[in-house]
Design a protein around this motif. Sequence first.
Motif, PDB file in Angstrom:
ATOM      1  N   LEU A 132       0.851  -1.190   0.000  1.00 34.45           N
ATOM      2  CA  LEU A 132       0.000   0.000   0.000  1.00 34.45           C
ATOM      3  C   LEU A 132       0.891   1.247   0.000  1.00 34.45           C
ATOM      4  CD1 LEU A 132      -2.826   1.236   0.190  1.00 34.45           C
ATOM      5  CD2 LEU A 132      -2.611   1.168   2.680  1.00 34.45           C
ATOM      6  N   ARG A 133       0.645   2.129  -1.012  1.00 40.09           N
ATOM      7  CA  ARG A 133       1.376   3.389  -1.095  1.00 40.09           C
ATOM      8  C   ARG A 133       0.375   4.543  -1.142  1.00 40.09           C
ATOM      9  NH1 ARG A 133       5.786   3.806  -5.625  1.00 40.09           N
ATOM     10  NH2 ARG A 133       3.954   3.549  -6.986  1.00 40.09           N
ATOM     11  N   GLU A 134       0.810   5.723  -0.706  1.00 45.33           N
ATOM     12  CA  GLU A 134      -0.017   6.929  -0.726  1.00 45.33           C
ATOM     13  C   GLU A 134       0.766   8.052  -1.400  1.00 45.33           C
ATOM     14  OE1 GLU A 134      -2.679   9.752   2.271  1.00 45.33           O
ATOM     15  OE2 GLU A 134      -1.305   8.252   3.088  1.00 45.33           O
ATOM     16  N   ARG A 135       0.068   8.798  -2.273  1.00 46.81           N
ATOM     17  CA  ARG A 135       0.704   9.916  -2.972  1.00 46.81           C
ATOM     18  C   ARG A 135       0.442  11.187  -2.185  1.00 46.81           C
ATOM     19  NH1 ARG A 135       2.797  10.371  -7.977  1.00 46.81           N
ATOM     20  NH2 ARG A 135       2.897  12.444  -8.925  1.00 46.81           N
ATOM     21  N   SER A 136       1.519  11.851  -1.817  1.00 51.26           N
ATOM     22  CA  SER A 136       1.436  13.076  -1.032  1.00 51.26           C
ATOM     23  C   SER A 136       2.532  14.015  -1.483  1.00 51.26           C
ATOM     24  CB  SER A 136       1.583  12.757   0.468  1.00 51.26           C
ATOM     25  OG  SER A 136       1.547  13.938   1.232  1.00 51.26           O
ATOM     26  N   ASP A 137       2.124  15.251  -1.759  1.00 50.62           N
ATOM     27  CA  ASP A 137       3.072  16.277  -2.231  1.00 50.62           C
ATOM     28  C   ASP A 137       3.799  15.811  -3.493  1.00 50.62           C
ATOM     29  OD1 ASP A 137       2.364  17.819  -0.055  1.00 50.62           O
ATOM     30  OD2 ASP A 137       3.961  16.984   1.205  1.00 50.62           O
ATOM     31  N   GLY A 138       3.079  15.117  -4.377  1.00 54.23           N
ATOM     32  CA  GLY A 138       3.649  14.711  -5.657  1.00 54.23           C
ATOM     33  C   GLY A 138       4.548  13.489  -5.578  1.00 54.23           C
ATOM     34  N   GLU A 139       4.673  12.830  -4.427  1.00 56.57           N
ATOM     35  CA  GLU A 139       5.552  11.673  -4.305  1.00 56.57           C
ATOM     36  C   GLU A 139       4.789  10.513  -3.669  1.00 56.57           C
ATOM     37  OE1 GLU A 139       8.959  12.686  -2.059  1.00 56.57           O
ATOM     38  OE2 GLU A 139       9.787  14.097  -3.546  1.00 56.57           O
ATOM     39  N   TRP A 140       5.201   9.292  -4.078  1.00 58.52           N
ATOM     40  CA  TRP A 140       4.597   8.087  -3.509  1.00 58.52           C
ATOM     41  C   TRP A 140       5.352   7.684  -2.240  1.00 58.52           C
ATOM     42  CZ3 TRP A 140       0.036   6.392  -4.872  1.00 58.52           C
ATOM     43  CH2 TRP A 140      -0.447   6.663  -6.167  1.00 58.52           C
ATOM     44  N   ARG A 141       4.595   7.354  -1.195  1.00 56.95           N
ATOM     45  CA  ARG A 141       5.196   6.976   0.092  1.00 56.95           C
ATOM     46  C   ARG A 141       4.599   5.637   0.526  1.00 56.95           C
ATOM     47  NH1 ARG A 141       3.326   7.999   5.234  1.00 56.95           N
ATOM     48  NH2 ARG A 141       1.715   9.363   4.336  1.00 56.95           N
ATOM     49  N   ALA A 142       5.506   4.662   0.810  1.00 56.95           N
ATOM     50  CA  ALA A 142       5.052   3.330   1.225  1.00 56.95           C
ATOM     51  C   ALA A 142       4.438   3.396   2.636  1.00 56.95           C
ATOM     52  CB  ALA A 142       6.211   2.340   1.213  1.00 56.95           C
ATOM     53  N   LEU A 143       3.286   2.722   2.793  1.00 58.90           N
ATOM     54  CA  LEU A 143       2.583   2.728   4.082  1.00 58.90           C
ATOM     55  C   LEU A 143       2.707   1.393   4.833  1.00 58.90           C
ATOM     56  CD1 LEU A 143      -0.736   4.611   3.209  1.00 58.90           C
ATOM     57  CD2 LEU A 143       1.357   5.523   4.221  1.00 58.90           C
ATOM     58  N   SER A 144       2.475   0.275   4.138  1.00 60.18           N
ATOM     59  CA  SER A 144       2.458  -1.004   4.859  1.00 60.18           C
ATOM     60  C   SER A 144       2.649  -2.146   3.872  1.00 60.18           C
ATOM     61  CB  SER A 144       1.134  -1.180   5.615  1.00 60.18           C
ATOM     62  OG  SER A 144       1.091  -2.441   6.240  1.00 60.18           O
ATOM     63  N   LYS A 145       3.121  -3.283   4.441  1.00 59.61           N
ATOM     64  CA  LYS A 145       3.225  -4.523   3.685  1.00 59.61           C
ATOM     65  C   LYS A 145       2.407  -5.640   4.338  1.00 59.61           C
ATOM     66  CE  LYS A 145       7.926  -3.637   1.979  1.00 59.61           C
ATOM     67  NZ  LYS A 145       9.309  -4.171   1.895  1.00 59.61           N
ATOM     68  N   SER A 146       1.669  -5.325   5.370  1.00 56.94           N
ATOM     69  CA  SER A 146       0.917  -6.325   6.125  1.00 56.94           C
ATOM     70  C   SER A 146      -0.469  -6.511   5.505  1.00 56.94           C
ATOM     71  CB  SER A 146       0.784  -5.909   7.592  1.00 56.94           C
ATOM     72  OG  SER A 146      -0.123  -6.732   8.274  1.00 56.94           O
ATOM     73  N   HIS A 147      -0.833  -7.753   5.215  1.00 53.76           N
ATOM     74  CA  HIS A 147      -2.163  -8.032   4.663  1.00 53.76           C
ATOM     75  C   HIS A 147      -3.250  -7.542   5.611  1.00 53.76           C
ATOM     76  CE1 HIS A 147      -0.346 -10.587   1.601  1.00 53.76           C
ATOM     77  NE2 HIS A 147       0.315 -11.229   2.545  1.00 53.76           N
ATOM     78  N   GLN A 148      -3.082  -7.840   6.897  1.00 52.34           N
ATOM     79  CA  GLN A 148      -4.119  -7.498   7.865  1.00 52.34           C
ATOM     80  C   GLN A 148      -4.253  -5.995   8.039  1.00 52.34           C
ATOM     81  OE1 GLN A 148      -3.584  -9.427  11.615  1.00 52.34           O
ATOM     82  NE2 GLN A 148      -5.502  -8.694  12.476  1.00 52.34           N
ATOM     83  N   GLU A 149      -3.128  -5.269   8.166  1.00 48.89           N
ATOM     84  CA  GLU A 149      -3.185  -3.827   8.356  1.00 48.89           C
ATOM     85  C   GLU A 149      -3.801  -3.145   7.141  1.00 48.89           C
ATOM     86  OE1 GLU A 149       0.687  -2.422   9.235  1.00 48.89           O
ATOM     87  OE2 GLU A 149       0.802  -3.382  11.212  1.00 48.89           O
ATOM     88  N   ILE A 150      -3.382  -3.558   5.933  1.00 50.26           N
ATOM     89  CA  ILE A 150      -3.903  -2.936   4.723  1.00 50.26           C
ATOM     90  C   ILE A 150      -5.389  -3.238   4.573  1.00 50.26           C
ATOM     91  CG2 ILE A 150      -3.745  -2.971   2.204  1.00 50.26           C
ATOM     92  CD1 ILE A 150      -0.763  -3.533   2.512  1.00 50.26           C
ATOM     93  N   GLY A 151      -5.805  -4.484   4.877  1.00 48.97           N
ATOM     94  CA  GLY A 151      -7.218  -4.826   4.777  1.00 48.97           C
ATOM     95  C   GLY A 151      -8.067  -4.009   5.734  1.00 48.97           C
ATOM     96  N   GLU A 152      -7.610  -3.837   6.980  1.00 53.15           N
ATOM     97  CA  GLU A 152      -8.371  -3.047   7.945  1.00 53.15           C
ATOM     98  C   GLU A 152      -8.464  -1.592   7.534  1.00 53.15           C
ATOM     99  OE1 GLU A 152     -10.110  -3.903  10.538  1.00 53.15           O
ATOM    100  OE2 GLU A 152      -9.700  -6.039  10.218  1.00 53.15           O
ATOM    101  N   GLU A 153      -7.361  -1.017   7.025  1.00 49.80           N
ATOM    102  CA  GLU A 153      -7.376   0.394   6.642  1.00 49.80           C
ATOM    103  C   GLU A 153      -8.293   0.623   5.447  1.00 49.80           C
ATOM    104  OE1 GLU A 153      -4.379   4.140   6.096  1.00 49.80           O
ATOM    105  OE2 GLU A 153      -3.729   2.267   6.968  1.00 49.80           O
ATOM    106  N   LEU A 154      -8.231  -0.245   4.438  1.00 49.22           N
ATOM    107  CA  LEU A 154      -9.102  -0.087   3.271  1.00 49.22           C
ATOM    108  C   LEU A 154     -10.571  -0.270   3.664  1.00 49.22           C
ATOM    109  CD1 LEU A 154      -7.064  -1.983   0.541  1.00 49.22           C
ATOM    110  CD2 LEU A 154      -7.400   0.472   0.740  1.00 49.22           C
ATOM    111  N   LYS A 155     -10.852  -1.222   4.559  1.00 52.29           N
ATOM    112  CA  LYS A 155     -12.233  -1.423   4.971  1.00 52.29           C
ATOM    113  C   LYS A 155     -12.788  -0.190   5.680  1.00 52.29           C
ATOM    114  CE  LYS A 155     -15.207  -4.683   7.442  1.00 52.29           C
ATOM    115  NZ  LYS A 155     -15.258  -5.928   8.241  1.00 52.29           N
ATOM    116  N   GLN A 156     -11.942   0.466   6.494  1.00 54.97           N
ATOM    117  CA  GLN A 156     -12.398   1.678   7.169  1.00 54.97           C
ATOM    118  C   GLN A 156     -12.598   2.824   6.177  1.00 54.97           C
ATOM    119  OE1 GLN A 156      -9.700   2.578  10.340  1.00 54.97           O
ATOM    120  NE2 GLN A 156     -10.129   0.679  11.474  1.00 54.97           N
TER     121      GLN A 156
END
Length: 1016
Positions: free
Chosen positions: A116-140
């Motif tokens: 999971l990456r997020e684009r902020s200020d014109g640049e991509w920033r890595a957020l997580s590699k955990s299946h569980q963390e990414i699933g919970e964040e996307l669900k929210q």
Amino acid sequence: MRLHRLDLTAFGPFAGTESVDFDELSSAGLFLLHGATGAGKTSILDGVCFALYGDVPGSRPASRLRSDHADAALSTEVVLELHVGGRHLEITRRPEQQRPKKRGSGTTQEKAVTLLRERSDGEWRALSKSHQEIGEELKQLIGMSREQFCQVVLLPQGEFANFLRATAAERGALLGRLFDTRRFKAVEEWLKERRRAAEQRIQTGDQELDNLAGRLAQAAGPGAEPLDDWLPEDAPARAAAGHADPAAPVLQWAAVLRSTARERHAIAVSALELAEQAHARARDEATAVQELYGLQQRHAAARRRADGIAGARSERDEQRARLERAHRASGVESALELREKAATQHQQALAARRTARAELPADLAEAAAEQLTTTANQLREELGSLTEAGELEQRATELAVRRDRLEAEARGDDEAVQEADGWLEGWEPERLRLQRRVDDAQAAAARAGTLDAERDQARRRLDAARERDRYAHALTVAEDRHRAARDRAADTREAWQDAREARISGIAAELAAALVPGENCRVCGSAEHPEPARPSDRQVTREDEDAAYAAYQSASAAQSAVQDELSRARAGRDAALAAAGDTPVDELAAAYTALDGEYVLTVRAAADTHAAREALGEAERERDRRTAERHEALSRAAARTSRREELDEQYERIAEQLLRARGGFATVAARRSQLARRVEVLATAAQAVDREHDGAQRLKEADAALSDAAFRAGFDTPADAARALYAPDRRLRLEHLVAQWRDEEAAVTADLAAPGLAAAVAQPAADPARARSAVDTTTARLREASAAHAAAQTRGVDLDRLGAQAAAKAAELAPARAEYARIRRLADLSAGTSMENQLKMELETYVLAARLEQVAAAASVRLQRMSSGRYTLVHSDARSAGRSRSGLGLKAVDAWTGTERDTSTLSGGETFSASLALALGLADVVTDEAGGTRLDTLFIDEGFGSLDEQTLDEVLDVLDALRERDRAVGIVSHVADLRQRIPAQLRVIKGQSGSTVAQGPAGRGTARTAAAPATT
């Protein structure tokens, strides 16, 4: 939520990397996703769902997402770029899949990856590699589950058409998944559980109350009033319905039992008092009669004893005279005893003297005591001089024993040395043999490890070869089945497309067939029908189209199943081929059998390693032990020679001294024994002569003393005194007898002279048996009265205790009954079984009915527009027939006729419009339920082929309205007319090496055109 970009690599039917630019497609607001059947249109939607949730709609496992056309070195991957919750994110997912090994042949299992990456200020920033963390964040962020997303964003029209025709239970299942009403179902179950628990408590309490009632009846005893007389006839039914308290009759009945018990106790107290008084009178009268009877019997016995004494008077006087003489003779008894003792001792002394003189030598047979004593003393002196000689003789014996022991030890050491020499001669050959045994076992152990690895490798190759051949056969069968299934799917698809096109072409004739002269046309409203359309030779009906579509769906599902089977067989064959190669199974089996046999023999040889080492060690220890024993035996033999010489010298010196001390006897002890015997005989003879002289003197003195004592006691001779003398025990018995006679005579005289006995004799004879019988009778009556009193008292105490327990139990159950009534009412109300719940609606159904009412209201806004104001959807809470679920009914209101119609009666086009409106309305309600997440990209899957041109225009107008709110709507359809009306298109092209996508405007008909009115 708005989608920007989707990249699919080796996913589904796409062999390479295909990219979808949703920004370009969404710029037109409405875009078309089309392509041949099986090209992969739905796989694009699956890719979106997989990126967001790590799973795809339906039951297809994640392990089947990889494309069968993809190169083995290319990994399956989905990349989705989107805006959601005010954040610009990029999601990358790779499922668990097989990839070639980096070293060697074969494949290895690669774990699933989520980034999971997020684009902020014109640049991509890595957020997580955990299946569980990414699933919970996307669900929210999305605010919806996968099921809700697939219904709200992908809008599967076929499911909503089924939803319109579904039963209430089927609608409830779908709505329950979308709106997550499990908490209301949990409330129902919680109330049911509380009701069961409360009911169990009441039943347990009532059972305890019944037990107390039984104990009350038992305590009340026979004849007590039964509980059934206090219970109303409908008591069980009223208690089961919760309208009556079963404890009240029990408490009333218990009070009556206690009152009756108190009355019986008072009666028992009075009866006991009367019985005690009668028993006391009888007991006093019996005592008086017994006393009179005793006095009378005592007087009679005294008279009988007086008569007996008078008859035995002469005999008693004679016995008293004998006792008096015995008393006088007792003074001579001690003198008699002294004389007898002196005579006995004198006779013993004479016998001892005769015996002792018989053992004396002839020269001392008549010697006096003094001479015998002198001779004995001389012999004692000679005996004392032999004491040292006895010690020398004992010393000589000890020396002889020690000499014999040394001889035996010398012989044992000689034998030990000879045995050790014989064993050590064969030591070296034995050591070489044992060492060779150890070396052979160690070599076998080393060889066994190598053979084990080779055997395992051979077994794996053999197993893989068998799997290879099995999968090869399965692959051949699967390929044949796949070709047949693919041909059937193509044929049924063409048949369905032909049937649909034919029905669309003949829709006018189908409408014309329903025209009736004089009645308005449902299309144009005219009552005249001058040129109705004519049907072709074979008119295709809606049922024909549905049957063709069902056949196509069945064939397509069968083709997918066979494709999965083919892929599994091909993957299994490749994996087994990489492990086993092309070598035949028989050759691999022979190689494995040879290695296994050699391994077994080697393992058996290696198993002897420990035993061989132990045998060698034991032999070496035995060699050391025997060598040490040989040295010790030689050392003991050298030391033993000097000790032997010393012992021989001592023995010879002592032997000379003993020869002189023995004096002709065999041993010194024999000589000493002879001397001791002679000393003993002389001493005994001297003592016997002295005792005989003393005994004669004491006997003479005892005779004089006895004569004097007899004269003083009044006897003429000592013999007369001896005859009158009684033994002490006999004299004592005679004294006791005379004393008894004296006491008896005095007692008889006193009894005969007693005034009470004379008065008793003057009264009538007493009858104690009759008095005892009267006492026994009153005693029995007293016992009966006492038992009745105790039983009444115990009954009262037991009834008081049990009544108190029943009252306490009733008081304890009262609040529990109130709670049970309240819980039961709520549980029945929520379960729809209560009379108060007029619609018979469960709690979960009630909530779903409210949601369905919202969905119907939201859908009606769009359905009115699609149907030119004719149809609206309304929720119906009418009760269903039988045991069907109520509250989830759905009706279509026809504004033209003013009637409500069941949604299952709508035509194909009307069903599509209603289902689309329902899907869009459900999307709005679910979005609001999920927290109001804005959905900027929607997809509508199929269903447009059933619409005529005018209805299609109205539907597209509704979809245009969605676009006006800055939404992008993607239509997935085969309808050729839509390609003319929608310029923005995404084409999926099917090929033998996999599918590809092409994006861009349509080649022709880039503008929507209005449909011509239908001809009536």
